[in-house]
Design a protein around this motif. Structure first.
Motif, PDB file in Angstrom:
ATOM      1  N   ARG A  15      30.633 102.912  -5.069  1.00 33.55           N
ATOM      2  CA  ARG A  15      30.899 104.083  -4.246  1.00 33.55           C
ATOM      3  C   ARG A  15      32.267 104.118  -3.627  1.00 33.55           C
ATOM      4  O   ARG A  15      32.837 105.024  -3.460  1.00 33.55           O
ATOM      5  CB  ARG A  15      29.892 104.164  -3.041  1.00 33.55           C
ATOM      6  CG  ARG A  15      30.046 105.082  -2.117  1.00 33.55           C
ATOM      7  CD  ARG A  15      29.242 104.855  -0.789  1.00 33.55           C
ATOM      8  NE  ARG A  15      29.878 104.004  -0.152  1.00 33.55           N
ATOM      9  CZ  ARG A  15      29.125 103.345   1.102  1.00 33.55           C
ATOM     10  NH1 ARG A  15      27.833 103.800   1.338  1.00 33.55           N
ATOM     11  NH2 ARG A  15      29.716 102.650   1.696  1.00 33.55           N
ATOM     12  N   GLU A  16      32.718 102.832  -3.368  1.00 32.01           N
ATOM     13  CA  GLU A  16      34.235 102.664  -2.924  1.00 32.01           C
ATOM     14  C   GLU A  16      35.226 102.785  -4.020  1.00 32.01           C
ATOM     15  O   GLU A  16      36.245 102.763  -3.932  1.00 32.01           O
ATOM     16  CB  GLU A  16      34.351 101.542  -2.035  1.00 32.01           C
ATOM     17  CG  GLU A  16      33.031 101.286  -0.723  1.00 32.01           C
ATOM     18  CD  GLU A  16      33.554 102.472   0.125  1.00 32.01           C
ATOM     19  OE1 GLU A  16      34.918 102.774   0.375  1.00 32.01           O
ATOM     20  OE2 GLU A  16      32.509 102.957   0.710  1.00 32.01           O
ATOM     21  N   GLY A  17      34.848 102.857  -5.321  1.00 32.93           N
ATOM     22  CA  GLY A  17      35.715 102.910  -6.307  1.00 32.93           C
ATOM     23  C   GLY A  17      36.384 101.693  -6.410  1.00 32.93           C
ATOM     24  O   GLY A  17      37.612 101.583  -6.908  1.00 32.93           O
ATOM     25  N   GLN A  22      39.510  93.473  -6.932  1.00 37.89           N
ATOM     26  CA  GLN A  22      39.787  94.197  -5.810  1.00 37.89           C
ATOM     27  C   GLN A  22      38.886  93.830  -4.379  1.00 37.89           C
ATOM     28  O   GLN A  22      39.367  93.268  -3.551  1.00 37.89           O
ATOM     29  CB  GLN A  22      39.701  95.704  -5.674  1.00 37.89           C
ATOM     30  CG  GLN A  22      40.911  96.227  -6.646  1.00 37.89           C
ATOM     31  CD  GLN A  22      40.527  97.664  -7.050  1.00 37.89           C
ATOM     32  OE1 GLN A  22      39.315  98.293  -7.201  1.00 37.89           O
ATOM     33  NE2 GLN A  22      41.690  98.596  -6.878  1.00 37.89           N
ATOM     34  N   VAL A  23      37.721  93.584  -4.670  1.00 37.13           N
ATOM     35  CA  VAL A  23      36.763  93.227  -3.708  1.00 37.13           C
ATOM     36  C   VAL A  23      37.133  91.731  -3.343  1.00 37.13           C
ATOM     37  O   VAL A  23      36.971  91.287  -2.201  1.00 37.13           O
ATOM     38  CB  VAL A  23      35.343  93.454  -4.087  1.00 37.13           C
ATOM     39  CG1 VAL A  23      34.504  92.837  -2.993  1.00 37.13           C
ATOM     40  CG2 VAL A  23      34.888  94.776  -4.210  1.00 37.13           C
ATOM     41  N   SER A  24      37.317  90.872  -4.715  1.00 35.21           N
ATOM     42  CA  SER A  24      37.498  89.694  -4.400  1.00 35.21           C
ATOM     43  C   SER A  24      38.864  89.473  -3.426  1.00 35.21           C
ATOM     44  O   SER A  24      39.090  88.439  -2.558  1.00 35.21           O
ATOM     45  CB  SER A  24      37.803  88.715  -5.658  1.00 35.21           C
ATOM     46  OG  SER A  24      38.072  87.539  -5.582  1.00 35.21           O
ATOM     47  N   LEU A  53      31.740  91.675   3.158  1.00 35.56           N
ATOM     48  CA  LEU A  53      31.418  92.736   2.203  1.00 35.56           C
ATOM     49  C   LEU A  53      31.018  93.899   2.808  1.00 35.56           C
ATOM     50  O   LEU A  53      31.212  94.993   2.396  1.00 35.56           O
ATOM     51  CB  LEU A  53      30.171  92.401   1.404  1.00 35.56           C
ATOM     52  CG  LEU A  53      30.060  91.104   0.193  1.00 35.56           C
ATOM     53  CD1 LEU A  53      29.082  90.628   0.052  1.00 35.56           C
ATOM     54  CD2 LEU A  53      31.119  91.794  -0.842  1.00 35.56           C
ATOM     55  N   ALA A  54      30.299  93.816   4.086  1.00 34.30           N
ATOM     56  CA  ALA A  54      29.878  95.059   4.846  1.00 34.30           C
ATOM     57  C   ALA A  54      31.538  95.650   5.268  1.00 34.30           C
ATOM     58  O   ALA A  54      31.490  96.986   5.333  1.00 34.30           O
ATOM     59  CB  ALA A  54      29.423  94.825   6.034  1.00 34.30           C
ATOM     60  N   THR A  55      32.520  95.014   5.610  1.00 30.78           N
ATOM     61  CA  THR A  55      33.861  95.658   6.048  1.00 30.78           C
ATOM     62  C   THR A  55      34.321  96.335   4.948  1.00 30.78           C
ATOM     63  O   THR A  55      34.781  97.697   4.907  1.00 30.78           O
ATOM     64  CB  THR A  55      34.583  94.511   6.617  1.00 30.78           C
ATOM     65  OG1 THR A  55      33.916  93.902   7.633  1.00 30.78           O
ATOM     66  CG2 THR A  55      36.230  94.997   6.633  1.00 30.78           C
ATOM     67  N   VAL A  56      34.330  95.793   3.704  1.00 31.54           N
ATOM     68  CA  VAL A  56      35.102  96.383   2.652  1.00 31.54           C
ATOM     69  C   VAL A  56      34.152  97.625   2.017  1.00 31.54           C
ATOM     70  O   VAL A  56      34.663  98.702   1.591  1.00 31.54           O
ATOM     71  CB  VAL A  56      35.045  95.333   1.442  1.00 31.54           C
ATOM     72  CG1 VAL A  56      35.533  95.898   0.063  1.00 31.54           C
ATOM     73  CG2 VAL A  56      36.180  94.174   1.808  1.00 31.54           C
ATOM     74  N   TYR A  57      32.851  97.547   2.050  1.00 30.87           N
ATOM     75  CA  TYR A  57      31.975  98.589   1.562  1.00 30.87           C
ATOM     76  C   TYR A  57      31.952  99.699   2.699  1.00 30.87           C
ATOM     77  O   TYR A  57      31.033 100.559   2.564  1.00 30.87           O
ATOM     78  CB  TYR A  57      30.668  98.052   1.216  1.00 30.87           C
ATOM     79  CG  TYR A  57      31.058  97.264  -0.145  1.00 30.87           C
ATOM     80  CD1 TYR A  57      31.905  97.407  -0.906  1.00 30.87           C
ATOM     81  CD2 TYR A  57      30.009  95.972  -0.388  1.00 30.87           C
ATOM     82  CE1 TYR A  57      32.121  96.351  -2.309  1.00 30.87           C
ATOM     83  CE2 TYR A  57      29.976  95.353  -1.570  1.00 30.87           C
ATOM     84  CZ  TYR A  57      31.327  95.437  -2.147  1.00 30.87           C
ATOM     85  OH  TYR A  57      31.237  94.721  -3.546  1.00 30.87           O
ATOM     86  N   ASN A  58      32.244  99.450   3.892  1.00 29.70           N
ATOM     87  CA  ASN A  58      32.035 100.347   4.981  1.00 29.70           C
ATOM     88  C   ASN A  58      30.731 100.776   5.295  1.00 29.70           C
ATOM     89  O   ASN A  58      30.562 101.848   5.151  1.00 29.70           O
ATOM     90  CB  ASN A  58      32.876 101.723   4.573  1.00 29.70           C
ATOM     91  CG  ASN A  58      34.580 101.582   4.432  1.00 29.70           C
ATOM     92  OD1 ASN A  58      35.088 101.046   5.510  1.00 29.70           O
ATOM     93  ND2 ASN A  58      34.776 101.870   3.449  1.00 29.70           N
ATOM     94  N   THR A  59      30.053  99.608   5.476  1.00 32.81           N
ATOM     95  CA  THR A  59      28.611  99.941   5.632  1.00 32.81           C
ATOM     96  C   THR A  59      28.049  98.794   6.892  1.00 32.81           C
ATOM     97  O   THR A  59      28.804  97.768   7.101  1.00 32.81           O
ATOM     98  CB  THR A  59      27.706  99.505   4.382  1.00 32.81           C
ATOM     99  OG1 THR A  59      26.370 100.012   4.692  1.00 32.81           O
ATOM    100  CG2 THR A  59      27.520  98.150   3.988  1.00 32.81           C
TER     101      THR A  59
END
Length: 75
Positions: A15-17, A22-24, A53-59
């Protein structure tokens, strides 16, 4: 049927593309660990992992925590 923790992580990343690399980079988590979590092979994410993960995934962290605590054997 509810989404597994692994499925949720992959869906949120897509969803975040973002790529796993990049997540790493954004979380400081090893790419291999992220891959294992998305495959359902990595168990018991730490609170700091869930927060990153929540921060990066905006959740909300609670969203990830609920999925991780659903009683799955592979989380």
């Amino acid at each position: 049927m509810q989404e597994t923790f692994a499925q949720l992580l992959r869906r949120l990343r897509n969803r975040e593309g973002l790529s796993l690399s990049q997540v790493s980079l954004q979380t400081g988590l090893a790419k291999g660990n992220l891959c294992d979590m998305e495959k359902g092979n990595r168990t018991n994410p730490t609170v700091s992992t869930i927060g990153a993960l929540a921060t990066v995934y905006n959740t909300a962290p609670a969203t990830l925590l609920r999925a991780a605590l659903r009683g799955e054997t592979n989380v």
